[in-house]
Scaffold this active site. Structure first.
Site, PDB file in Angstrom:
ATOM      1  N   ARG A   4      -6.288  10.310  -0.155  1.00 47.54           N
ATOM      2  CA  ARG A   4      -5.995  10.847  -1.494  1.00 47.54           C
ATOM      3  C   ARG A   4      -7.283  11.044  -2.304  1.00 47.54           C
ATOM      4  NH1 ARG A   4      -2.552   6.607  -3.665  1.00 47.54           N
ATOM      5  NH2 ARG A   4      -2.943   5.489  -1.727  1.00 47.54           N
ATOM      6  N   HIS A  46       0.876  -1.184   0.000  1.00 47.00           N
ATOM      7  CA  HIS A  46       0.000   0.000   0.000  1.00 47.00           C
ATOM      8  C   HIS A  46       0.906   1.225   0.000  1.00 47.00           C
ATOM      9  CE1 HIS A  46      -3.050   2.886   1.122  1.00 47.00           C
ATOM     10  NE2 HIS A  46      -3.983   1.953   1.078  1.00 47.00           N
TER      11      HIS A  46
HETATM   12  O1  MEZ Z   1      -9.170  -2.076  -0.234  1.00 48.71           O
HETATM   13  C1  MEZ Z   1      -8.334  -1.668   0.570  1.00 48.71           C
HETATM   14  O2  MEZ Z   1      -7.241  -2.202   0.684  1.00 48.71           O
HETATM   15  C2  MEZ Z   1      -8.630  -0.452   1.363  1.00 48.71           C
HETATM   16  C3  MEZ Z   1     -10.035  -0.048   1.451  1.00 48.71           C
HETATM   17  C4  MEZ Z   1      -7.620   0.213   1.912  1.00 48.71           C
HETATM   18  C5  MEZ Z   1      -7.601   1.659   2.188  1.00 48.71           C
HETATM   19  O3  MEZ Z   1      -6.721   2.338   1.665  1.00 48.71           O
HETATM   20  O4  MEZ Z   1      -8.430   2.168   2.912  1.00 48.71           O
END
Ligand code: MEZ
Length: 532
Positions: free
Chosen positions: A338, A318
């Site tokens: 974002r 992420h």
């Molecule tokens: O789907 C995801 O991983 C999610 C909702 C994460 C996020 O950034 O909030």
């Protein structure tokens, strides 16, 4: 409140804010993205992968840590277990108590099947709980499942199994309705319509959310439903080995009490693996946004009985894990930050990429900024970039942050950082296992009969990269369908003689491949004790 070392960079970010809000960074071309990924995304770092020497995916590359677990010894020998003494006898055994397992349990129970959930921690101790920004579904007039499909297929590098992805997007509006009817408190406008936003790689606003704790809200609702229906949940008990019957079909699991290590036998007509992800494997040394129990257990259990994995070499980092302060290192900073307008800004206050590129591209962009470009901010424990959260209030008006992402506000406020006024420092964090166990569209593994899989343990739904909000969606769509199909199918199953012969067969395959190991798996829990 940041210390002196950040002062100069913070000034540059503040000075550029107005212009940065006004300027629109163009998205990268496909070629630019491919080049960026190849140079900076951790999935492309060949030295971090090993080849599986035996088993269903022999010859394929997976991260070192996963290779170790897939090649490791069982925690038991067949002779440790008395298969004649059945402790639990059910129609559908669900391994895992997160969103997928719970959704599966509810639907399996609806078929009239005798269902049981077994979970190594407690129901709800799962990655579902940690998902923040929302769940996708094309249920607005300007959108359609076909458009949702195109977004997700492209975002996943055209590698998704198309029948799985088609099911995901077509069942999405029904999944939202199901959750809403069960009582999930989605964000809604005064007239009752759902408020939806963009995520990285979406061409329509289709992210439905419960502020920035969407996963926790969904899990709360599912857990209540499971418990209110009286579906048995055996907690603090892990599945450490699948049991097959004499015909090679899944027929239960050996369970281990996490406290006493007592072994128990669960016999079942069908088994659903819903064990979630693998962030706690800390591939390539990355921190993780994942739950404590995310250790790829389901992949190990399935692999040992002959189920094939798909895309086990691809992980999702992420882009925005918290990089400062140290106490929340790796914690998720939701993509919704974002979506609401905050941009990624480097040490000198420059916006270096479009904020809503797909996750793999955004993560690679941040890594490049912090490495070769030398534009990262030194946090004291590594480099990071700014996520300029005050832009959200400037764009959406005062109060937007408190109303839309209150959990983010609280998380940083605990360390004296007011994200309404100050930007935050972020760096990629290990978030999601793109690959997993191969399934058919009914949720069953093609190679092991009566073995179903749902949730993050599945591979192939998203291809080689997942879009935000499609995981909360897949746990519901594929969790429900695995539960329904396993429940119905169990009516036609007569379980044969139980065996654990696969353990010796796997040992023999390891020996024949010349692999020597002292490791045992599944891992069950990460070990953070300092080692000498
Ligand atoms: O789907 C995801 O991983 C999610 C909702 C994460 C996020 O950034 O909030």
């Amino acid at each position: 409140m940041y210390s002196k070392e950040f002062e100069e960079s913070l000034k540059a970010v503040e000075a550029a804010r107005e212009a940065n809000i006004a300027s629109e960074k163009v998205r990268m071309t496909a070629d630019e993205k491919d080049a960026l990924l190849a140079a900076y995304h951790p999935d492309y770092k060949k030295s971090e992968f090993s080849t599986l020497m035996f088993g269903p995916n022999k010859g394929e590359q997976v991260p070192h840590e996963l290779c170790d677990m897939l090649s490791a010894k069982s925690r038991i020998k067949a002779s440790d277990v008395d298969l004649g003494k059945i402790d639990y006898d059910v129609d559908v055994l669900i391994i895992g108590g997160g969103g997928a397992g719970s959704a599966a349990a509810i639907e399996a129970a609806n078929t009239g099947a005798k269902v049981m959930i077994v979970t190594k921690l407690r129901i709800g101790d799962a990655n579902t709980m940690m998902a923040e920004g929302g769940i996708q579904a094309a249920d607005k007039p300007n959108d359609s499942p076909a458009i949702h499909f195109v977004d997700a297929y492209g975002g996943g590098h055209f590698a998704a199994k198309r029948d799985l992805l088609a099911k995901l997007v077509c069942d999405a509006p029904g999944a939202i309705k199901w959750l809403n009817d069960l009582g999930v408190e989605f964000d809604k406008a005064p007239d009752g319509t759902m408020i939806t936003t963009h995520g990285g790689g979406t061409s329509r606003k289709r992210m439905h959310a419960a502020k920035d704790y969407s996963g926790a809200e969904i899990m709360r609702t599912l857990r209540d439903e499971v418990l209110n229906r009286g579906i048995p949940v055996v907690d603090f008990t892990s599945a450490i080995e699948l049991i097959l019957d004499e015909n090679g079909r899944a027929a239960g699991a050996v369970l281990m009490n996490m406290e006493t290590e007592e072994l128990l036998v669960a016999r079942a007509k069908t088994v659903i693996i819903a064990t979630g992800g693998a962030g706690r494997m800390h591939y390539q040394g990355f921190p993780t946004s994942n739950h404590y129990g995310a250790t790829a257990d389901g992949l190990v259990l399935a692999y040992r009985v002959g189920a094939k994995l798909l895309y086990a070499d691809t992980l999702q980092y992420h882009p925005t894990g918290a990089a400062y302060p140290q106490q929340i290192f790796g914690a998720l900073v939701t993509e919704k930050v974002r979506s609401l307008g905050a941009k990624l800004v480097n040490r000198d206050g420059e916006v270096f990429m479009h904020p809503l590129e797909t996750r793999d591209v955004a993560a690679a962009g941040i890594i490049r900024e912090c490495s070769d470009r030398g534009k990262g901010v030194d946090t004291g424990s590594g480099k990071a970039v700014w996520l300029d959260t005050p832009m959200i209030e400037a764009i959406g008006g005062e109060g937007t942050i408190e109303r839309r992402i209150p959990a983010m506000m609280r998380m940083f406020a605990a360390y004296g950082i007011d994200i309404r006024k100050e930007p935050i420092l972020v760096y990629p964090t290990l978030h999601y296992q793109n690959g997993g166990i191969d399934i058919n569209v009914d949720g069953q593994t093609p190679n092991v009969e009566n073995l179903y899989v749902a949730g993050e343990a599945v591979g192939g739904i998203h291809g080689r990269n997942r879009l935000m909000g499609n995981s909360l969606l897949d746990i519901i769509v594929f969790g429900r369908s695995a539960g329904k199909n396993a429940g119905e199918h169990s009516k036609d199953v007569t379980v044969g003689r139980l065996t654990l012969d696969h353990i010796a067969a796997f040992d023999a395959a390891r020996e024949a491949a010349g692999v020597v190991t002292d490791k045992v798996s599944p891992m069950l829990l990460p070990d953070y004790r300092h080692k000498r």
